[in-house]
Enzyme design. Structure first.
Site, PDB file in Angstrom:
ATOM      1  N   LYS A  70      34.334  33.518  34.601  1.00 13.02           N
ATOM      2  CA  LYS A  70      35.295  34.013  34.233  1.00 13.02           C
ATOM      3  C   LYS A  70      36.659  32.756  32.783  1.00 13.02           C
ATOM      4  O   LYS A  70      36.974  32.042  33.571  1.00 13.02           O
ATOM      5  CB  LYS A  70      37.486  34.736  34.965  1.00 13.02           C
ATOM      6  CG  LYS A  70      38.116  35.075  34.596  1.00 13.02           C
ATOM      7  CD  LYS A  70      39.056  35.179  35.814  1.00 13.02           C
ATOM      8  CE  LYS A  70      40.518  35.998  34.788  1.00 13.02           C
ATOM      9  NZ  LYS A  70      41.422  36.132  36.218  1.00 13.02           N
ATOM     10  N   LYS A  94      36.992  29.953  38.059  1.00 16.11           N
ATOM     11  CA  LYS A  94      37.871  30.964  36.735  1.00 16.11           C
ATOM     12  C   LYS A  94      38.721  29.326  36.463  1.00 16.11           C
ATOM     13  O   LYS A  94      39.452  28.241  36.832  1.00 16.11           O
ATOM     14  CB  LYS A  94      38.961  31.662  37.789  1.00 16.11           C
ATOM     15  CG  LYS A  94      40.237  32.002  37.187  1.00 16.11           C
ATOM     16  CD  LYS A  94      41.313  32.809  38.348  1.00 16.11           C
ATOM     17  CE  LYS A  94      42.285  32.944  37.045  1.00 16.11           C
ATOM     18  NZ  LYS A  94      42.888  33.734  37.332  1.00 16.11           N
TER      19      LYS A  94
END
Ligand code: PBG
Length: 328
Positions: free
Chosen positions: A250, A193
């Protein structure tokens, strides 16, 4: 002499394009995010995310019912508690929403729950901030996250998904789940992320933008730097070793290189999160007549599967049935 059509021969008709396609978007591989917000009287639309709302307990149940009818039976829940704290958080609101969904829909619904503290703190940081306000404390935060994951799993979540980016949280969560006979609860790690600017619409929906007069102004001290691909690999390897069942990249589109590489390197199911800013970008272009919305969404999803994803978290999951019919 005829024309040279060496590659175009296989592109000439829908039939031959169908027969030679290598990647398929399947709505069964999509996950729909939801925001369950405490203390609002009516549901509120989220700017940029067409058809997504900050839901009340009643509207959440109604929305999920509609989604089930359109074939979106897998969800990722974000709980947004009304009371904000700095330590000793109360996870009951979100747990209550999970329990209500499970009670109403039983096993027809697959429920993943985001585990983080950013919606539960007044300052919007993803963890417990030190007294001098200059850093997020790792161990104290991990202890709270593990407690949150346990509470959500006990309430009936199929999967818990920590998005905070503290070190060691996967091991702590797996241990607390196993110790409480919740060894079947899945663990999906937001393992790669990045510290992205594409989370804007989400932070408005989840009350989670960093704010206030702390020294800490952003998430750069815990989320991965966009220019550090090796950090994404290390983080994902570590989380796989600590017991994550599913790994994640992400955002999606600006990080397809990461998804392609990591999904080859690490043999786990990979999720990709098409984040709020990417989804909203397509919606805003479509609203201006600059692209065909559904076709552009389906093209993005195709790119995720082509790059190695086995599942996609997208705000458009509930429209997939319709859009795929239109576009393929
Ligand atoms: C919480 C969290 C974020 C997202 C998912 N979980 C935001 C953030 O890290 O600031 C982003 C999702 C999106 O933009 O759609 N930590």
């Amino acid at each position: 002499m005829g024309e040279n059509l060496s590659l175009r021969r296989l592109r000439q008709s829908p039939a031959i394009r169908d027969l030679t396609r290598e990647v398929f978007v399947d709505r069964r591989r999509l996950i729909q995010p939801h925001f369950a917000v405490e203390g609002i009287r009516e549901r509120e639309p989220v700017p940029g995310l067409t058809g997504v709302f900050r839901e009340t307990p009643d509207s959440l149940l109604r929305q999920v019912e509609t989604d089930l009818e359109s074939g979106a039976e897998k969800l990722l829940l974000f709980g947004v508690p009304g009371a904000k704290a700095t330590r000793a958080f109360n996870f009951d609101y979100t747990a209550g929403q999970i329990a209500a969904l499970r009670k109403r829909f039983g096993k027809d619904l697959w429920i993943a729950v985001d585990v983080c503290l950013c919606s539960a703190t007044a300052h919007g940081q993803c963890g417990i901030v030190s007294n001098d306000g200059d850093h997020v404390e790792n161990a104290a935060t991990v202890a709270e996250l593990a407690r949150a994951a346990l509470t959500y799993a006990q309430a009936g979540a199929d999967c818990v998904a920590p998005s905070d980016m503290m070190d060691g949280r996967i091991r702590s969560i797996r241990e607390i789940l196993d110790a409480n006979r919740l060894e079947r609860t899945l663990l999906m790690s937001y393992s790669a992320k990045f510290n992205s600017k594409f989370y804007g619409p989400f932070r408005a929906a989840a009350d989670s933008a960093p704010k206030g007069d702390l020294q800490l102004k952003d998430r750069a001290t815990y989320q991965i730097d966009p220019a550090r691909p090796t950090d994404a690999l290390a983080s994902s390897r570590r989380d796989a070793e600590e017991g994550a069942d599913i790994l994640m990249v992400k955002p999606g589109m600006p990080y397809l290189d990461i998804l392609a590489k990591l999904s080859k390197e690490i043999e786990k199911p990979w999720a990709v999160y098409e984040v709020s800013g990417e989804f909203a970008a397509i919606e805003l272009m479509a609203a201006q007549g600059l692209v065909q919305g559904p076709a552009a969404h389906v093209e993005s999803w195709t790119a995720f599967f082509r790059a190695g994803a086995s599942m996609v978290i997208t705000y458009g999951a509930r429209y997939a049935k319709e859009w795929l019919k239109e576009c393929l």
